[in-house]
Scaffold this active site. Structure first.
Site, PDB file in Angstrom:
ATOM      1  N   ASP A  19       0.731  -1.248   0.152  1.00 48.87           N
ATOM      2  CA  ASP A  19       0.090  -0.120   0.003  1.00 48.87           C
ATOM      3  C   ASP A  19       0.827   1.477  -0.275  1.00 48.87           C
ATOM      4  O   ASP A  19       2.195   1.529   0.572  1.00 48.87           O
ATOM      5  CB  ASP A  19      -0.340  -0.212   1.419  1.00 48.87           C
ATOM      6  CG  ASP A  19      -2.234   1.226   1.125  1.00 48.87           C
ATOM      7  OD1 ASP A  19      -1.945   1.215  -0.114  1.00 48.87           O
ATOM      8  OD2 ASP A  19      -2.340   1.379   2.418  1.00 48.87           O
ATOM      9  N   ASN A  67     -10.940  -2.334  -4.716  1.00 50.44           N
ATOM     10  CA  ASN A  67     -10.215  -1.550  -5.909  1.00 50.44           C
ATOM     11  C   ASN A  67     -11.211  -1.173  -7.578  1.00 50.44           C
ATOM     12  O   ASN A  67     -10.476  -0.354  -8.145  1.00 50.44           O
ATOM     13  CB  ASN A  67      -8.633  -2.180  -6.665  1.00 50.44           C
ATOM     14  CG  ASN A  67      -8.270  -1.840  -4.874  1.00 50.44           C
ATOM     15  OD1 ASN A  67      -7.198  -2.654  -4.905  1.00 50.44           O
ATOM     16  ND2 ASN A  67      -8.105  -0.816  -3.869  1.00 50.44           N
TER      17      ASN A  67
HETATM   18  C1  IPE Z   1      -5.026  -3.352  -0.277  1.00 42.91           C
HETATM   19  O1  IPE Z   1      -4.885  -1.304  -0.187  1.00 42.91           O
HETATM   20  C2  IPE Z   1      -5.722  -3.678  -1.909  1.00 42.91           C
HETATM   21  C3  IPE Z   1      -4.466  -3.510  -2.212  1.00 42.91           C
HETATM   22  C4  IPE Z   1      -2.588  -3.186  -1.279  1.00 42.91           C
HETATM   23  C5  IPE Z   1      -4.276  -4.010  -3.395  1.00 42.91           C
HETATM   24  P1  IPE Z   1      -6.421  -0.069  -0.206  1.00 42.91           P
HETATM   25  O2  IPE Z   1      -5.436   1.174  -0.405  1.00 42.91           O
HETATM   26  O3  IPE Z   1      -7.027  -0.303  -1.595  1.00 42.91           O
HETATM   27  O4  IPE Z   1      -7.086  -0.513   1.057  1.00 42.91           O
HETATM   28  P2  IPE Z   1      -7.779   0.754   1.646  1.00 42.91           P
HETATM   29  O5  IPE Z   1      -8.729   1.246   0.835  1.00 42.91           O
HETATM   30  O6  IPE Z   1      -6.387   1.612   1.560  1.00 42.91           O
HETATM   31  O7  IPE Z   1      -9.114  -0.019   3.036  1.00 42.91           O
HETATM   32  C1  IPE Z   2      -1.492   0.492  -3.008  1.00 40.88           C
HETATM   33  O1  IPE Z   2      -1.837   1.853  -3.398  1.00 40.88           O
HETATM   34  C2  IPE Z   2      -1.809  -0.316  -4.608  1.00 40.88           C
HETATM   35  C3  IPE Z   2      -2.866  -0.543  -4.567  1.00 40.88           C
HETATM   36  C4  IPE Z   2      -3.672  -1.063  -4.542  1.00 40.88           C
HETATM   37  C5  IPE Z   2      -3.886  -1.033  -6.562  1.00 40.88           C
HETATM   38  P1  IPE Z   2      -2.467   2.587  -3.375  1.00 40.88           P
HETATM   39  O2  IPE Z   2      -2.599   3.065  -4.821  1.00 40.88           O
HETATM   40  O3  IPE Z   2      -3.561   2.276  -2.826  1.00 40.88           O
HETATM   41  O4  IPE Z   2      -1.955   4.023  -2.465  1.00 40.88           O
HETATM   42  P2  IPE Z   2      -2.233   5.309  -1.629  1.00 40.88           P
HETATM   43  O5  IPE Z   2      -3.286   4.235  -0.419  1.00 40.88           O
HETATM   44  O6  IPE Z   2      -3.819   6.403  -2.475  1.00 40.88           O
HETATM   45  O7  IPE Z   2      -1.196   5.516  -1.690  1.00 40.88           O
HETATM   46 MG    MG Z   3      -4.018   2.465  -0.536  1.00 34.02          MG
END
Ligand code: IPE
Ligand code: IPE
Ligand code: MG
Length: 244
Positions: A19, A67
């Site tokens: 993340d 997502n």
């Molecule tokens: C969790 O991260 C999913 C992945 C790392 C693929 P998100 O960024 O989507 O999760 P939330 O929204 O912070 O819970």
């Molecule tokens: C994790 O990084 C990757 C996916 C969930 C695909 P994020 O895209 O959630 O990055 P933040 O949490 O918005 O910084």
């Molecule tokens: Mg994230």
């Protein structure tokens, strides 16, 4: 690998919630996608570090069922990035004797990404140093719902007696049926939540949260996490004296 780890205490199954790509890019004044692209190197480093250390299963949360609700442009780019990375990384998986697997609702993936995924899975089937398990279009609750449905079908068809349903039955109907429970769960970016990841499988996992944003996650960060894991005492409800 420069650090010495206790070989007896290497987690068998490590799961990672990768993340912080978006925030990493934003900090640099760039688009979120820039963060995703730079996250690929962190994936490479983690796979290498885990394999070298003797981890047997590495599950990476790459795309959640939630997502799909992101802006279409971001989703499309993530899917293209997935297809391109699979194509590009295939050789190094092969060279490092790593078997690719995937969990999640893979039918939802665009054709190109799904085909690429299926191909690498097929080609690496006999590799046995480590299993790299990608969670794609993955949601733990959906996984549990699917398991309940297939178990119910067996009961209705008299293939399974209700009295014989136990934890193993549930386990055997999850996407992860052939994998051991998660020993160690890492989440980057400072968020301290599970986000619908492997709810059943992490029942007794050790949890590790780091503020490092995913694109900054290097081998050393993985080593730091493992050192922390090795300091933990997994008691499974027993007393400390019973463990020693
Ligand atoms: C969790 O991260 C999913 C992945 C790392 C693929 P998100 O960024 O989507 O999760 P939330 O929204 O912070 O819970
Ligand atoms: C994790 O990084 C990757 C996916 C969930 C695909 P994020 O895209 O959630 O990055 P933040 O949490 O918005 O910084
Ligand atoms: Mg994230």
């Amino acid at each position: 690998m420069d650090i010495k780890f206790n070989k007896q205490k290497i987690p068998h199954h490590v799961a990672v919630i990768m993340d912080g790509n978006g925030r990493w890019a934003k900090k640099k004044g760039k688009m979120r996608i820039f963060g995703h692209k730079n996250g690929v190197q962190a994936v490479r480093e983690t796979i290498e570090a885990a394999a070298e250390m003797g981890v047997k299963v590495l599950t990476l949360y790459a795309f959640s069922s939630e997502n799909w609700s992101r802006p279409k442009k971001e989703v499309d780019t993530l899917m293209s990035l997935l297809a391109a990375s699979l194509k590009k990384e295939f050789k190094s998986l092969q060279k490092n004797n790593i078997q690719l697997r995937a969990i999640g609702d893979l039918n939802n993936l665009p054709n190109k990404a799904r085909k690429e995924l299926e191909e690498v899975i097929k080609k690496t089937l006999n590799n046995d140093r480590m299993i790299l398990n990608l969670a794609l279009s993955y949601g733990s609750r959906a996984e549990i719902v699917n398991a309940v449905k297939s178990i119910s079908k067996k009961v209705v068809n008299n293939e399974l007696n209700i009295e014989n349903i136990d934890e193993k039955t549930i386990n055997n109907h999850l996407y992860t049926f052939s994998l051991p429970d998660v020993d160690f769960l890492i989440r980057t970016s400072g968020e301290q939540r599970i986000s619908n990841f492997l709810l059943w499988q992490i029942a007794y996992a050790e949890l590790y949260f780091t503020n490092t944003l995913w694109p900054d996650f290097k081998k050393q960060n993985f080593y730091d996490a493992i050192s922390e894991y090795q300091k933990r005492e997994r008691r499974y409800g027993k007393t400390s004296e019973q463990i020693k």
